[in-house]
Write a protein that holds these residues in place. Sequence first.
Motif, PDB file in Angstrom:
ATOM      1  N   ILE A  38       0.836  -1.208   0.000  1.00  0.00           N
ATOM      2  CA  ILE A  38       0.000   0.000   0.000  1.00  0.00           C
ATOM      3  C   ILE A  38       0.868   1.254   0.000  1.00  0.00           C
ATOM      4  O   ILE A  38       0.585   2.225  -0.695  1.00  0.00           O
ATOM      5  N   VAL A  42       0.361   4.750  -2.038  1.00  0.00           N
ATOM      6  CA  VAL A  42      -0.030   5.970  -1.321  1.00  0.00           C
ATOM      7  C   VAL A  42       0.932   7.098  -1.676  1.00  0.00           C
ATOM      8  O   VAL A  42       0.517   8.234  -1.949  1.00  0.00           O
ATOM      9  N   GLY A  88      -9.580  -2.162  -8.103  1.00  0.00           N
ATOM     10  CA  GLY A  88     -10.750  -1.806  -7.309  1.00  0.00           C
ATOM     11  C   GLY A  88     -10.492  -1.879  -5.814  1.00  0.00           C
ATOM     12  O   GLY A  88     -11.231  -1.297  -5.020  1.00  0.00           O
ATOM     13  N   GLU A  89      -9.456  -2.599  -5.408  1.00  0.00           N
ATOM     14  CA  GLU A  89      -9.119  -2.704  -3.974  1.00  0.00           C
ATOM     15  C   GLU A  89      -8.073  -1.676  -3.563  1.00  0.00           C
ATOM     16  O   GLU A  89      -7.845  -1.453  -2.383  1.00  0.00           O
ATOM     17  N   LEU A  90      -7.419  -1.080  -4.538  1.00  0.00           N
ATOM     18  CA  LEU A  90      -6.396  -0.072  -4.233  1.00  0.00           C
ATOM     19  C   LEU A  90      -7.003   1.326  -4.197  1.00  0.00           C
ATOM     20  O   LEU A  90      -6.621   2.171  -3.370  1.00  0.00           O
ATOM     21  N   PRO A  92      -9.818   2.623  -3.141  1.00  0.00           N
ATOM     22  CA  PRO A  92     -10.375   3.188  -1.905  1.00  0.00           C
ATOM     23  C   PRO A  92      -9.297   3.774  -0.989  1.00  0.00           C
ATOM     24  O   PRO A  92      -9.512   4.810  -0.365  1.00  0.00           O
ATOM     25  N   VAL A  93      -8.154   3.110  -0.915  1.00  0.00           N
ATOM     26  CA  VAL A  93      -7.075   3.628  -0.063  1.00  0.00           C
ATOM     27  C   VAL A  93      -6.557   4.944  -0.627  1.00  0.00           C
ATOM     28  O   VAL A  93      -6.314   5.899   0.120  1.00  0.00           O
ATOM     29  N   ALA A  95      -8.188   7.026  -2.376  1.00  0.00           N
ATOM     30  CA  ALA A  95      -9.221   8.034  -2.104  1.00  0.00           C
ATOM     31  C   ALA A  95      -9.065   8.569  -0.686  1.00  0.00           C
ATOM     32  O   ALA A  95      -9.247   9.761  -0.427  1.00  0.00           O
ATOM     33  N   TYR A  96      -8.713   7.674   0.239  1.00  0.00           N
ATOM     34  CA  TYR A  96      -8.584   8.077   1.638  1.00  0.00           C
ATOM     35  C   TYR A  96      -7.410   9.029   1.854  1.00  0.00           C
ATOM     36  O   TYR A  96      -7.498   9.956   2.650  1.00  0.00           O
ATOM     37  N   VAL A  97      -6.317   8.812   1.131  1.00  0.00           N
ATOM     38  CA  VAL A  97      -5.104   9.600   1.395  1.00  0.00           C
ATOM     39  C   VAL A  97      -4.995  10.842   0.509  1.00  0.00           C
ATOM     40  O   VAL A  97      -3.998  11.557   0.585  1.00  0.00           O
ATOM     41  N   LEU A 127     -17.227   6.925  -0.788  1.00  0.00           N
ATOM     42  CA  LEU A 127     -16.017   6.972   0.047  1.00  0.00           C
ATOM     43  C   LEU A 127     -15.048   8.045  -0.442  1.00  0.00           C
ATOM     44  O   LEU A 127     -14.301   8.623   0.354  1.00  0.00           O
TER      45      LEU A 127
END
Lengths: 453, 453
Positions: A38, A42, A88-90, A92-93, A95-97, A127
Amino acid sequence: MPDRPRMLFSAFNEFVLSHHDQGLWAHPQSRQLELNSIDYWVDVAKLLESAHFDLLFFADVLAPYDIYKGSREPAILSGMQTPVNDPGELIPVLAYVTEHLGLVLTQNVLQEHPYAFARKISTLDHLSRGRIAWNIVTSFLPGAGRNLGYGGLPSHEERYARADDFLDVVFKLWEGSWEDDAVVRDLVNQRYVDPSKVHEINHVGPYYDVVGPHLSEPSPQRTPVLFQAAASNVGIDFAGRNAEILFTSLERSNAASNIAQLRAEAVRAGRRAEDVKIFGGLSFVLGSTEEEARRLDKEFRDAQSLEAAFAKYSAFWQFDLSLLKPTDRLSDILNGTVINNDVRKVLGFSPDVDWTLEEFVRWIATRRAVGTPEQIVEEIEAWQDLGVDGLNITYVISPGTFQDFADHLTPRLIERGLMRSEYAPGTLREKLFGAGPYLPESHPARAARAIFT
Amino acid sequence: MPDRPRMLFSAFNEFVLSHHDQGLWAHPQSRQLELNSIDYWVDVAKLLESAHFDLLFFADVLAPYDIYKGSREPAILSGMQTPVNDPGELIPVLAYVTEHLGLVLTQNVLQEHPYAFARKISTLDHLSRGRIAWNIVTSFLPGAGRNLGYGGLPSHEERYARADDFLDVVFKLWEGSWEDDAVVRDLVNQRYVDPSKVHEINHVGPYYDVVGPHLSEPSPQRTPVLFQAAASNVGIDFAGRNAEILFTSLERSNAASNIAQLRAEAVRAGRRAEDVKIFGGLSFVLGSTEEEARRLDKEFRDAQSLEAAFAKYSAFWQFDLSLLKPTDRLSDILNGTVINNDVRKVLGFSPDVDWTLEEFVRWIATRRAVGTPEQIVEEIEAWQDLGVDGLNITYVISPGTFQDFADHLTPRLIERGLMRSEYAPGTLREKLFGAGPYLPESHPARAARAIFT
């Protein structure tokens, strides 16, 4: 003094070790070996946001490239787009950072049922507070068809017919299932929803039957920004109807006419020409002097894996290039009978130099703008003059290429007005088009709102 | 002084407004209205990790509950499990913001093709550094079947036959496609993979044909920790063969015999009894005194939406409870002809009190341990004495219930040895079972490794 209209910038990426410049993952400055971590991604996303990129685009494939030499070994050996993790699993992270960066998920219509896919996208849009785009693809790899239960790849026409049905379902779910004021949040009466404003879609189509209603409440954009790569005639018609961003591989010689054709398709579908943003692609190597840039570019070219490039273009063109000799001249190949018309078109598009096949593949695999930051900016301006709205930037090494962009191009692009010094507020669609968060009324998907009435 | 063996604790959750205690989202202390916001869920996950929870479990459904009164309105009105977002898009973020918490994704085998699903899980396992569990479900909602293209819900036998085929595919991809030393990372020769150690699976089954190879390189656990809820006989056989954690709704009166039966199923499938951890469920309300706890519990009970509870249990039991009168006595209902045998079983399991239907539904919807922290810990110990390995903790309000757990139960559970004061290192499987990161040799999925040879 800003004197240029704004352009849009997207970072072209894939959740892989090696996307376009094969072998350079082994370069000492590359962090691409961290592909499963991750933290690496990021850092890439934060870097892109600091560089004012509009979009981070994730390509995707669902099978190894296996046309060249009839084998997946050349591609897989060099980690070229296999292994490939699920973007699709990366996202969201990422988006968060980040706060403003748009995030583009490529997903083909063979992969997942539209009912579950629609919820996935709505969730991502919630999200990310409305920063999701979907790159609609129908897959070009027979291997993907064999892995996903279709035996092989359905015909081009059938894939697009399925894509039409798929879009009908997801547009109905995103636009036509929950009314804008369906969520009432009435604490006193413990009513979260007014159920009379949530509708089944009762879709019955050639490929999909879906009752509904949609599982998620309306997300900030409802329908994600719709991205598409245009290629074939069927694809162009589909894109003209649906795409808000069109990514297309343009040659300078025919860019203006291609762009005009793409916009005309949108107008033919009842939309406005400005409803579609057209993106070209750009790869670059820069140095503080032209000589330094040329030296670096040569270093990267020398490190490029030619075998992997043969594997990549064999897959792209769905033709096994090992059936030709690397030393064959293009003129002989074009006059011969080994290749089909599709391959004749790609090999023949730049007839100025009578390269050998190997020279041609090396050229196409490594062509890019090379020079000082000023020269790269001039190249970007030249693309703008040809009529493109944006560029999808390919990395040579990651994150080095994007760091170079941030350090040397971003400040100059802002100075000239080509890039904004600050992100616009609001959803991705608002940032890109300067209007509201939803699809414009002229988009055919808006017809799905008719379920309300 | 620690005197108890360790227990496992899971937080029972769903990506919804309201999971089990309907209406309490409107409570002033609830943050459940933030359901679409990342920040709320990040806070929940961090809280659970600070409270030493082993797992955060996400349930999921793919259709609104629509049996009660033949309508989805009572469920959807109160936001009960509709809207429901995609937990697969939330878990990556929660993996990023935590270090040790295990993350359980529920996904039913009707939703997605196993080839794409296998990559999704491998990606999650990479990004979380091996902290992913999969709760295998086959769906119980006819609506889900209607939304996903199956017309209605396939029969119980057919769903489990499909689940067997689905597991065959994903086990082959996770265990049997990439050898342990397939990824060589040879910088000098730009070889990332030894292609001779990456294998097609060439699966041909009754439901799925998949060539492969798997798209992701082996993740820390390869196969995620396998979670299952056991209910029916077919389900118990399936769980005995596959599950590493079994979540089952136990009554005190028959817990010991049920647990023995579940372990016996595992042994019958050639596994060891200790290869399966058995979880019961627990809901609680605590106060600094028993009186305070009872007062709070009454406050929560009074706020509970009974209509939503009728909607929930109608869906769970697939029987429209509006066909009965709320004032009917259980004895009359059990002797009558309106209900089928499945419903007779659930209504009749606790025959001590001859409740009305409404009293029964209220009881089952709100039964929980109520008391001081010491009394709740005693309740937990009582479950351990009955033979459960862990408890899935239901919230009454979120994050309040988990905050109470962290503040008042965690310290006491650590003191008694029931909880660890520090997380064990390694993957989720290592943390739970104390052995290696992979499935044990005794698990049938390990047979998929035979593709290597």
